[in-house]
Every structure is written in structure tokens, then in C-alpha cells.
Design a protein around this motif. Structure first.
Motif, short mmCIF file in Angstrom:
data_model
loop_
_atom_site.label_atom_id
_atom_site.label_comp_id
_atom_site.label_asym_id
_atom_site.label_seq_id
_atom_site.Cartn_x
_atom_site.Cartn_y
_atom_site.Cartn_z
N MET A 1 45.42 50.68 47.28
CA MET A 1 44.13 50.64 46.97
C MET A 1 43.27 49.89 47.21
O MET A 1 42.99 48.81 47.81
CB MET A 1 43.79 52.16 46.92
CG MET A 1 42.64 51.59 47.83
SD MET A 1 42.31 52.86 49.55
CE MET A 1 40.73 52.95 49.28
N LEU A 2 44.25 48.56 46.49
CA LEU A 2 43.09 47.53 45.47
C LEU A 2 43.27 46.80 45.93
O LEU A 2 42.60 46.18 46.75
CB LEU A 2 43.07 47.34 43.62
CG LEU A 2 42.51 46.71 43.39
CD1 LEU A 2 41.00 47.53 43.02
CD2 LEU A 2 42.58 46.36 41.64
N LYS A 3 44.45 46.72 46.39
CA LYS A 3 45.41 45.46 47.71
C LYS A 3 44.75 45.50 49.08
O LYS A 3 44.15 44.30 49.98
CB LYS A 3 46.44 45.37 47.44
CG LYS A 3 47.44 43.74 48.06
CD LYS A 3 48.00 42.80 46.89
CE LYS A 3 47.97 41.27 47.68
NZ LYS A 3 49.10 40.80 46.55
N LYS A 5 41.24 46.45 49.96
CA LYS A 5 40.10 46.53 49.75
C LYS A 5 40.11 45.22 49.29
O LYS A 5 38.69 44.27 49.82
CB LYS A 5 39.79 47.11 48.84
CG LYS A 5 38.15 47.54 48.59
CD LYS A 5 37.80 47.44 47.12
CE LYS A 5 37.36 49.07 47.35
NZ LYS A 5 36.38 49.44 45.83
N ALA A 6 41.12 44.13 48.56
CA ALA A 6 40.57 42.83 48.81
C ALA A 6 41.31 42.29 50.25
O ALA A 6 40.53 41.36 50.87
CB ALA A 6 41.99 41.97 48.12
N LEU A 50 35.31 37.95 46.13
CA LEU A 50 36.04 39.73 45.48
C LEU A 50 37.45 39.51 45.56
O LEU A 50 37.72 40.43 44.59
CB LEU A 50 34.90 40.75 46.33
CG LEU A 50 33.37 40.84 45.76
CD1 LEU A 50 32.57 41.91 46.57
CD2 LEU A 50 33.64 41.20 43.92
N CYS A 51 37.83 38.49 46.27
CA CYS A 51 39.00 39.05 47.41
C CYS A 51 40.05 38.25 45.96
O CYS A 51 41.41 38.69 46.03
CB CYS A 51 39.09 39.15 48.60
SG CYS A 51 39.29 37.17 49.52
N ARG A 53 40.12 38.04 43.33
CA ARG A 53 40.16 38.64 41.58
C ARG A 53 41.67 39.41 42.16
O ARG A 53 42.40 39.57 41.02
CB ARG A 53 39.25 40.20 41.68
CG ARG A 53 37.77 39.68 41.06
CD ARG A 53 37.50 40.07 41.15
NE ARG A 53 35.96 39.89 40.95
CZ ARG A 53 34.50 40.91 40.22
NH1 ARG A 53 35.13 42.03 40.89
NH2 ARG A 53 33.66 40.45 40.11
N ILE A 54 42.07 39.26 43.47
CA ILE A 54 43.19 40.24 43.68
C ILE A 54 44.58 39.46 44.24
O ILE A 54 45.53 39.47 44.21
CB ILE A 54 43.00 41.86 44.81
CG1 ILE A 54 41.93 42.47 43.88
CG2 ILE A 54 44.67 42.35 44.91
CD1 ILE A 54 42.28 42.87 42.12
#
Length: 108
Positions: A1-3, A5-6, A50-51, A53-54
Motif C-alpha cells: 500500500m505504501l508503494k 501511495k508513493a 513525499l514520493c 521517501r519510497i
């Protein structure tokens, strides 16, 4: 999910950059164009921050630039009637190939 979102943040950053660039041309030097451009650039850099970060910075930046360029060229064709010449078309194609190669080379 985190990826996911990035990647969504990266797409927002790209769209904000496109809005910023197109607004300058559409406004023809009027104040609202500069205001929209400034707000969009701030938004673009915020979401880019923000992006990354991943997503690795090299991949994010390459996609931000080339996909943004492709969208800006597309809008300039359909909105302003500006047609790219053969050299510009080749450059865009090479940019897309570059994104593909960068993504293929990403370490899993």
C-alpha cells in the motif's frame, strides 16, 4: 500500500508541474497565470518530496520530467495547436525509452 501511495504522489507531482507550465502559456503574462504556476510548482515539489521517501530519486525524477514533458507536449498540440518537429518527436521517444530502461534496471 505504501508503494502505491508513493506512485500516486508522483502522479500528483507530475500533474501539478503540467498545470504550472500550461498556465503560463494560457495566461499570456497575466497575474493569475503566475499565481497558478507558483501554487502548482509548490504542490509539485511537495508531492515529489513525499514520493521520493519510497521511490528511488533517479526513477522518480526521470518519470517526473519525461511524463511531464509528454503531457505538456500533448496539451500544447490540442490546446495551442503547436506541433513538435521530427527532432522533438525523436527526443520524446528517446525519453520514453529512457524511462523504460531505468525502470528495468531498478533493483528489486
Amino acid at each position: 500500500m505504501l508503494k502505491f501511495k508513493a506512485w500516486a504522489f508522483l502522479m500528483i507531482a507530475i500533474m501539478a508541474e503540467v498545470i504550472a507550465t500550461i498556465s503560463l502559456k494560457a495566461a499570456s503574462g497575466e497575474g493569475w497565470g503566475y499565481a497558478l504556476m507558483t501554487a502548482s510548482i509548490i504542490l509539485s515539489y511537495y508531492f515529489m518530496g513525499l514520493c521520493v521517501r519510497i521511490i528511488p530519486i533517479g526513477i522518480a525524477y526521470a518519470m517526473w520530467e519525461v511524463l511531464g514533458l509528454c503531457l505538456i507536449v500533448s496539451f500544447s498540440i490540442f490546446i495551442f495547436g503547436e506541433m513538435p518537429n521530427i527532432y522533438q518527436k525523436i527526443g520524446i521517444g528517446l525519453g520514453i525509452i529512457g524511462i523504460v530502461l531505468i525502470n528495468l534496471g531498478e533493483k528489486k
